[in-house]
Design a protein around this motif. Structure first.
Motif: not given
Length: 501
Positions: A69, A366, A370-371, A373, A375-376, A409
Motif C-alpha cells: 500500500t 479492478a 483493490e480488495e 490489495q 494494485m499498489d 485503471v
C-alpha cells in the motif's frame, strides 16, 4: 403413330427413372464413405467469458503478488493522491471464494454511473425513434449528403476531436453514436463506421488534450508542471492523431460503401438497414406540426447539455437525469402517450442490456485487485521496471507502462492520481523532463481506452452501436499500432530535445 409416340414416352420415363435411381445409389455410397474432418475455425469467446477469465486471473494473482500500500495524501483540487515514497508491504489478504463470488455484483455497483447512463441513453433514443423524428431527420440528411456522403466523416470527426481536446469528456461518445448511427446506415456505411467516428475522434482529442483538464491539466498539476504548458507539441500531436485516425476511418467507410459485404458487422446491421436504408425509396418524409415543436425541444435540451458540461461540470448522472426528462418531454410533445413513452424506454433498456452488464463485469477485475490489495504493489513494480531502462528508452518505457496500467485503471483522472506521483519524481532520476512524463501518461491512458474491455464507457458505446468487441479489435488494432508508433516518435523526440515546454 400414337402407339409409337406412347412407346417413346414410356422409354424416356424408364431411362429418367433409372437415372434417378442410379443417382440416389451413388449419393448413398458417398454418404457411407468416410468424410474428411473439417478444420474447426477459432471463434472468439463471448466477452463475458473473456472478462471472467481476467477476473479469475486477478483473483489468482492475489495469492502470488505481495500485498502492499501507498499512503494517501491530499492532491490537486481536493482529490486524494499517493505519497510515492510511502510504499510498504502489508499482510497478504488474498481473495476468497465469497469475495470472488461478489466480484461482479461489486463491479456493477462500482460502475453504477456508467451502467445507469447506458440504460438511459438507450431508452431515450428509442423514445425519439418512436416519435418518427429520427426517421425524418435521417431521410433529409441522407438526401442532402447523398453525393458527398464521405465528407461527413472527417467533418464530424474533427468536431468531436476538437471538443474532446478542450473538455476531455470521451464519454460523449455515448451521446454521439446513437445520433449518427442512423445517418451512417442510411448513407450505406455500417455500425463500425458510426462507432469509429465517435471513438477514434474523441480518443485523438483526449490523448493530445492540449487544453484537456481531465488528463493534461490534472497530470501537470500532480507532476508540478505549469498548467497547459507545452501547448505547441500537443497541438502537433492532436493534428497528427486526428488526421491519421480520420484517414483510417475514411478508408474503411469507402470500402464498405463500395462492397457492403466487406462490413465487419454486415449481419448485425441487417435490421438497421431495413429501418434506415431506403434504397430506391422515392417517398418524402416530412415533419408534422407536433414533430417540429418536439424537434425544437431536442435542440433546447442539447443546448442545456452543452452548458451543463462546460459551465457546471456535469457528468454522467446529471446528463442521465437530463436525458430522462428529455425523453418524456419530447415524446409527449410529439404525440406519444405516457404508456408509449414508458414502452419506448423499456425497449431501449432491453437493447443495451448486454452492453450495460459488460461495464459492470469489466469493473470486477479492478475490484478484485483493490480488495486483494495488490494494485499498489503493481504500480510500485511498474515504476521500478522503468527505472532499470536505458535513458534513451525511459520515456518510451513510461508510455508502455502507462498503456498496460490502463487495463487496470481505465479512468484518466484515476490513472493520473495513482501513477503520476511515482512517474514524475522518477523522471527526474532518469533524466526525463516532467513534461515528457506527463505526455507519456496521456498517450498510454488515451490509446488504451478504446481497446481494453475493462473500459466502461468504451464497452457501453460499442453496445449502443451494436458492434461486438472482437470485431472492433479487428478494426482498431492496426490503427493502434500506427498510433503507438507515432507516440514513440513524439516521446523519443521530446527526450532527445529535453522538452519542457
Amino acid at each position: 403413330m400414337n402407339s409409337v409416340f406412347d412407346f417413346s414416352n414410356i422409354i424416356r420415363k424408364k431411362f429418367k427413372k433409372g437415372g434417378e435411381e442410379m443417382k440416389e445409389r451413388t449419393e448413398e455410397m458417398e454418404m457411407q464413405q468416410p468424410q474428411p474432418e473439417k478444420k474447426r475455425r477459432f471463434h472468439m469467446p463471448h466477452i463475458y467469458v473473456i472478462l471472467f477469465i481476467f477476473t479469475a486471473l486477478a483473483a489468482i494473482a492475489t495469492y502470488i503478488v505481495p500485498a502492499g500500500t501507498f499512503e494517501e495524501i491530499p492532491g490537486p483540487e481536493g482529490r486524494t493522491t499517493i505519497d510515492p515514497d510511502s510504499y510498504q508491504q502489508i499482510a497478504s489478504d488474498p481473495i476468497g471464494i465469497v469475495d470472488f463470488m461478489l466480484a461482479v455484483p461489486n463491479g456493477l455497483v462500482a460502475a453504477a454511473e456508467v451502467v445507469f447512463f447506458t440504460f438511459v441513453i438507450g431508452g431515450m433514443f428509442m423514445v425519439l425513434r418512436r416519435t418518427g423524428i429520427i426517421e425524418v431527420a435521417v431521410d433529409r440528411l441522407t438526401r442532402k449528403f447523398s453525393n458527398k456522403s464521405l465528407a461527413v466523416v472527417p467533418v464530424l470527426m474533427f468536431v468531436f476531436a476538437f471538443i474532446c481536446s478542450l473538455i476531455g469528456t470521451q464519454e460523449l461518445s455515448l451521446v454521439y453514436v446513437p445520433v449518427i448511427l442512423p445517418l451512417m446506415i442510411a448513407l450505406k456505411y455500417d455500425s463500425v463506421t458510426a462507432a469509429a467516428i465517435a471513438l477514434i475522434a474523441t480518443t485523438a482529442g483526449f490523448t493530445a488534450g492540449f487544453l484537456n483538464p481531465i488528463n493534461t491539466g490534472l497530470g501537470q498539476q500532480v507532476a508540478d508542471v505549469p498548467l497547459y504548458s507545452g501547448l505547441g507539441l500537443r497541438i502537433a500531436l492532436f493534428l497528427t492523431l486526428a488526421v491519421i485516425g480520420g484517414l483510417w476511418v475514411i478508408r474503411y467507410a469507402r470500402k464498405v460503401k463500395q462492397r457492403p459485404e466487406m462490413s465487419l458487422t454486415y449481419e448485425e446491421d441487417e435490421e438497421k438497414r431495413s429501418l434506415y436504408l431506403h434504397t430506391g425509396d422515392t417517398k418524402t418524409y416530412n415533419f408534422h406540426k407536433r414533430q417540429k415543436i418536439a424537434s425544437a425541444f431536442i435542440f433546447i435540451f442539447f443546448g442545456i447539455l452543452v452548458y451543463g458540461v462546460l459551465a457546471q461540470g456535469w457528468f454522467m448522472l446529471e446528463m442521465a437525469g437530463l436525458f430522462i426528462i428529455m425523453g418524456i418531454v419530447v415524446g409527449m410533445v410529439a404525440g406519444l402517450t405516457p404508456t408509449q413513452v414508458c414502452d419506448g424506454f423499456n425497449e431501449g433498456f432491453r437493447d443495451v442490456l448486454v452492453g450495460a452488464m459488460i461495464v459492470g463485469v469489466a469493473r470486477a477485475v479492478a475490484v478484485v485487485m483493490e480488495e486483494g490489495q495488490i494494485m499498489d504493489t503493481i504500480v510500485h513494480g511498474l515504476g521500478t521496471a522503468v527505472s532499470g531502462m536505458p535513458v534513451v528508452l525511459s520515456a518510451v518505457g513510461m508510455f508502455v507502462i502507462q498503456f498496460l496500467f490502463n487495463f487496470l485503471v481505465p479512468s484518466g483522472s484515476g490513472q493520473a492520481l495513482v501513477t503520476m506521483p511515482i512517474m514524475a519524481p522518477l523522471s527526474d532520476l532518469l533524466g526525463v523532463t516532467r513534461q515528457t512524463s506527463v505526455l507519456a501518461y496521456q498517450l498510454g491512458d488515451g490509446l488504451g481506452n478504446i481497446i481494453f474491455p475493462t473500459s466502461g464507457y468504451f464497452m457501453a458505446t460499442l453496445a449502443l452501436a451494436g458492434v461486438p468487441w472482437h470485431k472492433w479489435v479487428k478494426f482498431y488494432f492496426p490503427l493502434l499500432l500506427i498510433w503507438m508508433g507515432i507516440a514513440i516518435i513524439f516521446l523519443a523526440g521530446a527526450q532527445m530535445f529535453q522538452w519542457n515546454g
